[in-house]
Structure formats: C-alpha cells, structure tokens
Design an enzyme around this catalytic site. Structure first.
Site, short mmCIF file in Angstrom:
data_model
loop_
_atom_site.label_atom_id
_atom_site.label_comp_id
_atom_site.label_asym_id
_atom_site.label_seq_id
_atom_site.Cartn_x
_atom_site.Cartn_y
_atom_site.Cartn_z
CG HIS A 47 -1.86 1.06 1.37
ND1 HIS A 47 -1.95 1.85 2.49
CD2 HIS A 47 -2.80 1.51 0.52
CE1 HIS A 47 -2.93 2.73 2.32
NE2 HIS A 47 -3.45 2.54 1.12
CD GLU B 41 -3.05 2.12 -3.29
OE1 GLU B 41 -4.05 2.85 -3.34
OE2 GLU B 41 -2.05 2.39 -2.57
CG ASP C 166 -2.83 6.83 -3.35
OD1 ASP C 166 -3.83 6.11 -3.41
OD2 ASP C 166 -2.01 6.79 -2.40
CG HIS D 26 -3.15 9.35 0.27
ND1 HIS D 26 -3.85 10.16 1.15
CD2 HIS D 26 -3.88 8.22 0.15
CE1 HIS D 26 -4.95 9.54 1.54
NE2 HIS D 26 -4.99 8.35 0.95
CD GLU E 69 -7.04 5.20 -4.28
OE1 GLU E 69 -6.29 4.65 -3.47
OE2 GLU E 69 -7.88 6.08 -3.97
O1 G3P Z 1 -6.55 1.43 -2.81
C1 G3P Z 1 -6.67 1.11 -1.48
C2 G3P Z 1 -6.46 2.31 -0.58
O2 G3P Z 1 -5.27 2.93 -0.95
C3 G3P Z 1 -7.58 3.31 -0.62
O3 G3P Z 1 -7.47 4.29 0.35
O4 G3P Z 1 -6.88 6.52 1.20
O5 G3P Z 1 -5.22 4.68 1.29
O6 G3P Z 1 -5.80 5.70 -0.88
P1 G3P Z 1 -6.29 5.34 0.50
MG MG Z 2 -4.67 4.49 -2.32
#
Ligand code: G3P
Ligand code: MG
Length: 249
Positions: A15, A42, A44, A57, A117
């Site tokens: 993450h 993953e 952002d 993020h 994402e």
């Molecule tokens: O994609 C999973 C997760 O990353 C979604 O929430 O706020 O950590 O981007 P966040």
């Molecule tokens: Mg995310």
C-alpha cells in the site's frame, strides 16, 4: 474472475509502497516493497496543474512534503523542487514526488503488478484518468498483465472503461452502499476494494457466494489478514507487505 486477476500471489498488495519503511508513494518505497517480496504495488495518481500525472495521496502537500498548498495548483516543475522524504526521516531527505511514468517503467522492468488508484483532485476525474491511462499505455507492454485501475470516483472508473475496457477496474468504497452491485455494473468493475472495517463477519458471509473478487485495505495485522483471506477476501493492502507475506507463509 478474469484470468489476469486470480494472480494475487502472494495475496498482499504493498500500500503506497513499503509505507512503514520509507516515505509513501516515493520510488524508495516502491523499491523497498519489491525487496520485501511484494508482487503487487498500489499507488495514488493525481494530476499537476500542468497535466502531469504524479503519485501522492493527499490533495495538499503539507503532510508528505515540505511544500504548502494544493497539488492541483502546482506545476510539475514546482513539485520537483519539494522534498518528499525528510518528513519520514532524515535519511530520506531529497526524495521527490515521482511521476506516474517513473513508477510504471520501474514496475515494467521489475515484472511487478500495478494497482493504480486514480485519486483525482476535486473536479479533475476525467482529465486525471485520461492522461494517466494514455501515459501508462505508452510504456506498459501489451504482453504484460494489465494494471488494475481503481477509484472511489465513479466518473474516473467510467472514463477508464471507455479508454481501456480490457484493463480491470476496482470500485473502492470507504463507506458501505447497498447499490454497489449496480455501480460495479455501470463501470464494468471486476474487483470490490473495501475498507477492511466494512468487512464484518456477516458481510463476508453474504459476499462469499457472490464470488466477487474482494480486496481489503489497510491490513497490517497478521491475524486479521489470515482471517480475511480465509473468509473470501482475495488480497489485502498492507503498509508492510513484507511482514505480512512472511507471517502468512
Ligand atoms: O486502494 C486502497 C487504498 O489505498 C484506498 O485508500 O486513502 O489509502 O488511498 P487510500
Ligand atoms: Mg490508495
């Protein structure tokens, strides 16, 4: 389930990279995740003011850089002057906000799987998705398994469906909504990516027979990861993928 998505092996997605070991969403965090044995990463995606997809993020710069203000108001050149590592530890000083393309080239060369994402700044879902997917397609080999494109933003998923229908899409939910099946149908989503706190035992039981590929964020506790994976969750997002991979072996 699509052929390309039953490959969550190991079933732990890093993450924002190895977020507990390095500043999130930096190339150092992505390299660390790979060293830890993660196969899926993953990250952002947002768009700078001048249309460059970058990995960060928050909508604003304060938490993870030494800058101030909104990403949407900053040019790529302005963002490159910022330090995105010192907040995490002095040894990370000098890290930069990466361009999406830098991460994609790294994932391609390392044979990693990507979950991009799309996290658009307010009002920028269409532009962010279009530019990001166009940039990715230029460098991601057609022969490689496609990225998973996920978003909380339904418009972003709809644009992704128009642009690259064959790339799997994940609907992200941080609050339960009863119309999730309908929304997934509207945007042709393959996976349902849920805040793990939404996954009560009752919901897991109800979801299981539906055979929807379920992903859960953010799980850093090994017992919780084991429980979810044993009860119908296909993969979990973790800030310390390496530790969870070892723990669930
Ligand atoms: O994609 C999973 C997760 O990353 C979604 O929430 O706020 O950590 O981007 P966040
Ligand atoms: Mg995310």
């Amino acid at each position: 389930m699509s052929r390309t998505l039953d490959l969550f092996v190991p079933p732990i997605i890093a993450h924002r990279g190895a977020r507990l070991r390095a500043p999130e969403n930096t190339m150092t965090a992505f390299h660390a995740a790979r060293e830890d044995g993660a196969v899926w990463i993953e990250t952002d995606v947002k768009l700078t003011q001048d249309g460059v997809p970058v990995l960060i993020h928050d909508e604003t710069l304060e938490r993870t850089t030494d800058g101030v203000g909104n990403i949407a108001d900053k040019t790529w050149a302005e963002l490159q002057t910022l330090d995105a590592g010192a907040w995490f530890g002095a040894e990370f000083a000098g890290m930069r906000i990466p361009a999406l393309t830098e991460f994609v080239a790294f994932a391609r060369d390392a044979g990693l799987r990507m979950n991009l994402e799309i996290k658009p700044c307010a009002g920028r879902a269409r532009a962010t998705t279009m530019v990001a997917l166009i940039e990715v397609a230029k460098i991601w080999p057609e022969s490689a398994p496609p990225p998973l494109i996920s978003s909380f933003d339904i418009e972003a998923l709809a644009v992704a469906a128009q642009l690259h229908p064959a790339w799997p899409r994940g609907l992200l939910l941080d609050e339960w909504r009863d119309d999730w099946v309908e929304i997934m149908g509207q945007v042709g989503a393959t996976t349902l990516n849920l805040d793990e706190e939404l996954l009560t035992a009752e919901r897991l039981e109800a979801l299981r027979p539906m055979q929807i590929p379920l992903l859960a964020y953010t799980v850093n506790d090994a017992d919780r990861a084991r429980f979810l994976l044993a009860n119908g969750v296909h993969a979990v997002f973790s800030d310390d993928a390496g530790a969870l991979i070892k723990a669930i072996r």
